[in-house]
Design an enzyme around this catalytic site. Structure first.
Site, PDB file in Angstrom:
ATOM      1  N   PHE A 128     -54.217 110.477 -44.611  1.00 36.80           N
ATOM      2  CA  PHE A 128     -54.427 111.239 -45.855  1.00 36.80           C
ATOM      3  C   PHE A 128     -54.661 110.341 -47.067  1.00 36.80           C
ATOM      4  CE2 PHE A 128     -51.570 113.806 -43.098  1.00 36.80           C
ATOM      5  CZ  PHE A 128     -52.495 114.765 -42.747  1.00 36.80           C
TER       6      PHE A 128
ATOM      7  N   ARG B 235     -63.253 108.377 -59.642  1.00 37.09           N
ATOM      8  CA  ARG B 235     -63.581 109.664 -59.029  1.00 37.09           C
ATOM      9  C   ARG B 235     -63.046 110.832 -59.876  1.00 37.09           C
ATOM     10  NH1 ARG B 235     -65.879 111.767 -54.238  1.00 37.09           N
ATOM     11  NH2 ARG B 235     -66.117 109.814 -53.109  1.00 37.09           N
TER      12      ARG B 235
ATOM     13  N   ARG C  34     -56.162 112.276 -50.228  1.00 38.89           N
ATOM     14  CA  ARG C  34     -57.161 113.324 -50.010  1.00 38.89           C
ATOM     15  C   ARG C  34     -57.724 113.901 -51.315  1.00 38.89           C
ATOM     16  NH1 ARG C  34     -55.943 117.424 -45.060  1.00 38.89           N
ATOM     17  NH2 ARG C  34     -58.062 117.768 -44.378  1.00 38.89           N
TER      18      ARG C  34
ATOM     19  N   ALA D 279     -63.029 108.735 -47.905  1.00 38.29           N
ATOM     20  CA  ALA D 279     -64.112 109.341 -48.679  1.00 38.29           C
ATOM     21  C   ALA D 279     -64.838 110.450 -47.905  1.00 38.29           C
ATOM     22  CB  ALA D 279     -65.105 108.274 -49.150  1.00 38.29           C
TER      23      ALA D 279
ATOM     24  N   THR E 239     -67.541 105.932 -53.891  1.00 37.85           N
ATOM     25  CA  THR E 239     -68.109 105.752 -55.230  1.00 37.85           C
ATOM     26  C   THR E 239     -68.537 104.294 -55.439  1.00 37.85           C
ATOM     27  OG1 THR E 239     -65.904 105.412 -56.135  1.00 37.85           O
ATOM     28  CG2 THR E 239     -66.782 107.650 -56.194  1.00 37.85           C
TER      29      THR E 239
ATOM     30  N   GLU F 264     -62.095 116.032 -47.195  1.00 37.61           N
ATOM     31  CA  GLU F 264     -61.329 116.192 -48.426  1.00 37.61           C
ATOM     32  C   GLU F 264     -61.599 117.482 -49.222  1.00 37.61           C
ATOM     33  OE1 GLU F 264     -62.828 112.203 -49.382  1.00 37.61           O
ATOM     34  OE2 GLU F 264     -60.920 111.921 -50.399  1.00 37.61           O
TER      35      GLU F 264
ATOM     36  N   PHE G 163     -58.880 111.821 -53.667  1.00 39.37           N
ATOM     37  CA  PHE G 163     -59.069 110.518 -54.312  1.00 39.37           C
ATOM     38  C   PHE G 163     -59.306 110.638 -55.820  1.00 39.37           C
ATOM     39  CE2 PHE G 163     -61.123 106.243 -54.618  1.00 39.37           C
ATOM     40  CZ  PHE G 163     -60.262 105.511 -53.825  1.00 39.37           C
TER      41      PHE G 163
ATOM     42  N   GLU H 225     -55.007 103.879 -46.506  1.00 39.30           N
ATOM     43  CA  GLU H 225     -56.290 103.234 -46.792  1.00 39.30           C
ATOM     44  C   GLU H 225     -56.051 101.790 -47.219  1.00 39.30           C
ATOM     45  OE1 GLU H 225     -59.155 105.372 -49.235  1.00 39.30           O
ATOM     46  OE2 GLU H 225     -60.166 103.513 -49.766  1.00 39.30           O
TER      47      GLU H 225
ATOM     48  N   GLN I  15     -55.924 103.061 -41.962  1.00 36.57           N
ATOM     49  CA  GLN I  15     -57.261 103.634 -42.108  1.00 36.57           C
ATOM     50  C   GLN I  15     -58.289 102.527 -42.337  1.00 36.57           C
ATOM     51  OE1 GLN I  15     -55.303 106.847 -44.971  1.00 36.57           O
ATOM     52  NE2 GLN I  15     -57.511 107.073 -45.020  1.00 36.57           N
TER      53      GLN I  15
HETATM   54  N1  MTE Z   1     -57.068 115.230 -41.339  1.00 38.50           N
HETATM   55  C1  MTE Z   1     -56.004 114.865 -40.598  1.00 38.50           C
HETATM   56  N2  MTE Z   1     -55.633 115.646 -39.572  1.00 38.50           N
HETATM   57  N3  MTE Z   1     -55.295 113.736 -40.873  1.00 38.50           N
HETATM   58  C2  MTE Z   1     -55.628 112.925 -41.936  1.00 38.50           C
HETATM   59  O1  MTE Z   1     -54.963 111.912 -42.176  1.00 38.50           O
HETATM   60  N4  MTE Z   1     -57.148 112.562 -43.842  1.00 38.50           N
HETATM   61  C3  MTE Z   1     -58.049 113.193 -44.801  1.00 38.50           C
HETATM   62  C4  MTE Z   1     -59.132 113.991 -44.081  1.00 38.50           C
HETATM   63  N5  MTE Z   1     -58.549 114.842 -43.080  1.00 38.50           N
HETATM   64  C5  MTE Z   1     -56.749 113.294 -42.745  1.00 38.50           C
HETATM   65  C6  MTE Z   1     -57.459 114.466 -42.380  1.00 38.50           C
HETATM   66  C7  MTE Z   1     -58.707 112.245 -45.693  1.00 38.50           C
HETATM   67  S1  MTE Z   1     -57.869 111.685 -47.040  1.00 38.50           S
HETATM   68  C8  MTE Z   1     -59.986 111.829 -45.495  1.00 38.50           C
HETATM   69  S2  MTE Z   1     -60.760 110.793 -46.580  1.00 38.50           S
HETATM   70  C9  MTE Z   1     -60.759 112.242 -44.322  1.00 38.50           C
HETATM   71  O2  MTE Z   1     -59.998 113.065 -43.450  1.00 38.50           O
HETATM   72  C10 MTE Z   1     -61.209 110.977 -43.594  1.00 38.50           C
HETATM   73  O3  MTE Z   1     -61.850 111.244 -42.412  1.00 38.50           O
HETATM   74  P1  MTE Z   1     -63.389 111.647 -42.346  1.00 38.50           P
HETATM   75  O4  MTE Z   1     -64.129 110.698 -43.229  1.00 38.50           O
HETATM   76  O5  MTE Z   1     -63.712 111.503 -40.919  1.00 38.50           O
HETATM   77  O6  MTE Z   1     -63.480 113.050 -42.843  1.00 38.50           O
HETATM   78  N1  HPA Z   2     -63.118 107.589 -51.748  1.00 38.11           N
HETATM   79  C1  HPA Z   2     -62.131 107.231 -50.926  1.00 38.11           C
HETATM   80  N2  HPA Z   2     -61.726 106.003 -50.770  1.00 38.11           N
HETATM   81  C2  HPA Z   2     -62.341 105.068 -51.467  1.00 38.11           C
HETATM   82  C3  HPA Z   2     -63.368 105.363 -52.348  1.00 38.11           C
HETATM   83  C4  HPA Z   2     -63.788 106.699 -52.490  1.00 38.11           C
HETATM   84  O1  HPA Z   2     -64.696 107.041 -53.244  1.00 38.11           O
HETATM   85  N3  HPA Z   2     -63.767 104.216 -52.903  1.00 38.11           N
HETATM   86  C5  HPA Z   2     -62.968 103.258 -52.390  1.00 38.11           C
HETATM   87  N4  HPA Z   2     -62.120 103.758 -51.523  1.00 38.11           N
HETATM   88 MO1  MOS Z   3     -59.172 109.796 -48.072  1.00 39.10          MO
HETATM   89  S1  MOS Z   3     -58.096 109.862 -49.805  1.00 39.10           S
HETATM   90  O1  MOS Z   3     -60.575 109.073 -48.890  1.00 39.10           O
HETATM   91  O2  MOS Z   3     -58.406 108.513 -47.280  1.00 39.10           O
END
Ligand code: MTE
Ligand code: HPA
Ligand code: MOS
Length: 768
Positions: free
Chosen positions: A222, A304, A336, A502, A433, A705, A338, A226, A191
């Site tokens: 998920f 968080r 997800r 995030a 954050t 999330e 966090f 990261e 990620q």
């Molecule tokens: N959805 C799918 N299908 N697969 C994933 O790994 N990760 C989640 C969410 N939805 C995830 C998911 C997490 S932890 C985050 S932070 C967000 O997607 C990240 O993507 P976005 O910022 O585009 O929402």
């Molecule tokens: N959310 C998700 N990932 C992160 C954050 C947060 O606030 N800060 C640093 N990594």
């Molecule tokens: Mo999502 S826990 O911020 O990758």
């Protein structure tokens, strides 16, 4: 618009790390990891392994050309164990062999001598020994101590939440390939391409410009990728740097489960004070985060948790303290939400405790304390609230009163099946954050045939962000989406990226894309104005044709693009976006850290089989604050996925480490995740559609999330069902609520003298 990957996904043609065609000469890597959670590493014997058939080399910490360090926030995490081991699963040696099988069989021939040291797995034990990752932090508003003195009701309690295995379908892995002049290209299932680039640079000692990271897509992250994709990429790149050969490592499921960190378990104490009108006047919590053996992202996750420990409620007097505790487990990491879900579980437990004691429904207390616009959260941000709107709409649309009545009827007539419901309102802050991370870049090229390529820092991991990026380009230029391609995420095209995390990825990278496209559009409009002898302000492009005021012209996208090129005007742009108006001062723990908040309310209905302790989630009905969704299909998919993942965390997913720090739930035979049978039988999703100005891309609020936290409702619905069977039961706030725990709670110590099941049988009622 459909997800642009759906065609290749359903045909099995989408490329993941393990699908990349291998170059001749590729070596396969496999890790020897610590069998002991804490100890002194006396010796490593790789002799037998090195003599093993097909083995080319075995690497240990001694072979590292740069620094033996992969810590992101704090440099406290060696890549390879050197003199100590800190968790079961910590890499000690890396075997490189001509085949995958040869590498894995040679791993078994490595011998180590480790002098065991005491193992800590409990965060409270770690805190008592001052084993802290960072000093504790406290968020404070008002004067909780004074407020408690004036409360009509004060309750104290504690709660526990367990971890959660990410269980992305694609396991962790990397493939490093040597290029000329010491450059290494790494395909990584990450990620955070830039985090990987930094880690590889640090471990190899090469400058960042020697390291190209490329990501096409992930089979899920998920949060688990990261920061924790860094290890495998650093191992492969180091091996490539040393051997000058391509090196691939794709973890098996059991390696992945054993060696990687998970969602953080927390152990928390709380105190809640209410006045006679059920307004929450004061709230205090002290929470102990199980960080594992190294910092990883734990300090940010802990932060968080503090941000979200009052969920969606206005509480004027708050004091929340969090400890990040060092234990001998694999470093726990982003997952997800966090840390937010853990924080919300504390306040929801406190409310449930108060409701039990006062003999009211938790939802009465919840509803009375929802945030209003202008209310201040403990960290100083005043909110634009949709909490009441979501609650009211959910309650009306799904007829909460009727659901409650139906439940009462069912419970009155069914002695051995009991239903329970819970309402779960949520509020989740959008932005990293860590303020500085809220920046993104996009590179857009329009080619002379009118086709467009866009690169951003966004990583596609199933959440549909590439489709959204494509939509931004298509809408801004007003061209057919088929003209646009989204490129892989690559550190040579887009530098210094924040991870895809995030929930902010579409906002940050979408806005950067919008800025880049708008700049190109302005230039080509200027060309069109000259061509058509019109004023630039009168020019627009609609559905691939140039309009002067409201009049459609003959000049189409293709001709205009080619003319722009002929005039030697640039058809490329690099856009940069940083979220305006956000800040946070850690010395006062106050600020305005979030661009905006996302709200929602869910209603969860469950049925418990009171003989077996098994249960079903009958329905989850929810109203979610989408703003104005730019892709309702994708956003609904995110809600369904997040919800079911949250239900899994709260009900059935049970991570078990023994007292020696060994993972017992280390395979899918012992770790249960929701399948189609345990998913809610009904999921109803409705949109709270708003047109308010906000910092979301096209006002389409982040969705990745927040829905996970609707899953918390399942815990409390089950708890209520148990109490509907046995009114004297006081089930502990100990998640997950597995069928075993349900059974124990149904017939627990706190029951009436006579076993309720026996009482039912005596009345001559049938067991079925
Ligand atoms: N959805 C799918 N299908 N697969 C994933 O790994 N990760 C989640 C969410 N939805 C995830 C998911 C997490 S932890 C985050 S932070 C967000 O997607 C990240 O993507 P976005 O910022 O585009 O929402
Ligand atoms: N959310 C998700 N990932 C992160 C954050 C947060 O606030 N800060 C640093 N990594
Ligand atoms: Mo999502 S826990 O911020 O990758």
């Amino acid at each position: 618009m459909k997800n642009i990957d759906s065609y290749t996904h359903t045909r099995g043609e989408s490329i993941y790390l393990d699908d990349i065609s291998l170059l001749q000469g590729t070596l396969f890597a496999a890790c020897f990891d610590s069998p002991i959670a804490h100890g002194k590493l006396i010796s490593i014997d790789t002799g037998e392994a090195e003599k093993s058939k097909g083995v080319v080399k075995v690497l240990t910490y001694k072979d590292i050309t740069g620094a033996n360090q992969i810590g992101g926030i704090i440099p406290d995490e060696p890549l390879f164990a050197d003199h100590h081991v800190h968790f079961c699963g910590m890499p000690i040696a890396l075997v490189l062999a001509e085949t995958d099988e040869a590498a894995r069989s040679a791993v078994k021939k490595i011998k180590v001598e480790i002098e065991p040291l005491p193992v800590i797995t409990d965060p409270r034990v770690a805190a008592a020994q001052n084993e802290l990752i960072i000093p504790p932090r406290t968020f404070k508003m008002g004067d909780s101590a004074a407020a408690f003195a004036n409360c009509d009701h004060v309750f104290e309690g504690s709660c526990e939440n367990n971890g959660q295995e990410h269980l992305y379908i694609e396991t962790q892995g990397a493939y490093a390939i040597p290029q000329e002049n010491g450059v290494i290209r790494v395909y990584s299932s990450t990620q955070g391409p830039t985090a990987v680039q930094r880690a590889v640079s640090k471990v190899t000692g090469l400058p960042m410009h020697n390291i190209e990271i490329d990501v096409t897509r992930l089979g899920g992250g998920f949060g688990g990728k990261e920061d924790q994709a860094n290890t495998w990429a650093a191992l492969c790149a180091l091996a490539t740097h040393i051997t000058k050969r391509p090196v691939k490592y794709s973890l098996s499921r059991m390696e992945d489960m054993r060696m990687t960190g998970k969602r953080h378990p927390y152990s928390s104490d709380f105190k809640i004070g209410l006045n006679k009108n059920l307004k929450i006047v004061a709230f205090e919590t002290t929470t102990y985060q199980n960080a594992g053996a190294a910092a990883d992202l734990s300090p940010a996750v802990m932060e968080r948790t503090l941000f979200h420990c009052t969920n969606t409620y206005f509480i004027p007097n708050v004091k929340a303290t969090a400890y990040s505790c060092r234990t001998h487990l694999p470093p726990n990491t982003a997952f997800r939400g966090f840390g937010g879900p853990q924080g919300m579980f504390i306040i929801e437990s406190a409310i449930a405790k108060a409701a039990d004691a006062l003999g009211v429904d938790a939802c009465t207390i919840q509803q009375k304390n929802l945030l209003n616009t202008g209310d201040e959260l403990p960290y100083g941000q005043k909110v634009v609230s949709e909490a009441h709107e979501c609650w009211a709409k959910a309650s009306e649309l799904y007829d909460l009163a009727a659901i409650q009545n139906k439940l009462k009827d069912f419970n009155a007539t069914n002695p051995l099946y009991k239903k329970g419901i819970a309402v779960m309102p949520i509020c989740f802050g959008i932005s990293f954050t860590n303020t500085l991370m809220n920046q993104a870049r996009a590179l857009v090229h329009v080619y002379t045939d009118g086709s467009v390529i866009v690169s951003t820092g966004a990583v596609e991991m199933g959440q549909g962000v590439n489709t959204k990026m494509l939509q931004v380009v298509a809408q801004t230029f007003s061209i057919n989406p088929a003209r646009i391609k989204v490129n892989s995420t690559n550190t040579y095209r887009i530098a210094n990226t924040s991870p895809t995390a995030a929930s902010a990825t579409a906002d940050l990278n979408g806005k950067a894309t919008l800025i880049a496209c708008t700049a190109i559009l302005e230039r080509i409009k200027t060309v069109a104005a000259a061509e058509l002898n019109a004023a630039v302000e009168d020019i627009s492009i609609k559905d691939e044709f140039v309009f002067v005021k409201e009049n459609k012209t003959e000049l189409d996208w293709n001709k205009l693009v080619f003319t722009t090129y002929n005039k030697r005007v640039s058809l490329s742009e690099h856009g940069h976006y940083s979220t305006p108006g956000i800040f946070f001062d850690k010395t006062t723990e106050k600020g305005h850290p979030f661009a905006y908040h996302v709200y929602g309310t869910s209603i969860t209905e469950v049925t418990v089989d009171c003989i077996r302790g098994t249960y079903e989630i009958d329905a989850v009905k929810l109203v979610h604050d989408f703003g104005s969704s730019m892709n309702p299909t994708i956003d609904k998919g995110q809600i369904e996925g997040g919800l079911v993942q949250g239900i899994g965390w709260m009900t059935m997913e049970e991570i078990v480490y023994d007292s020696n720090g060994k993972l017992r739930s280390n395979a899918l035979s012992t770790y249960k995740v929701p399948d189609i049978y345990s998913a809610p039988k009904e999921i109803s999703i409705d949109f709270l559609q708003t047109q308010k100005d906000n910092l979301a891309i096209f006002r389409s609020k982040a969705v990745g999330e927040p829905p996970l936290m609707y899953g918390i409702g399942a815990f409390f619905a089950l708890r209520n069902a148990i109490k509907n069977f046995n009114a004297a039961a006081t089930p502990a706030f100990d998640a997950p609520m597995t069928p075993e725990k349900v059974l124990m709670n149904l017939y627990g110590q706190n029951n009436q003298e006579e076993d309720p099941a026996v009482a039912v049988l005596k009345q001559g009622q049938s067991l079925t």
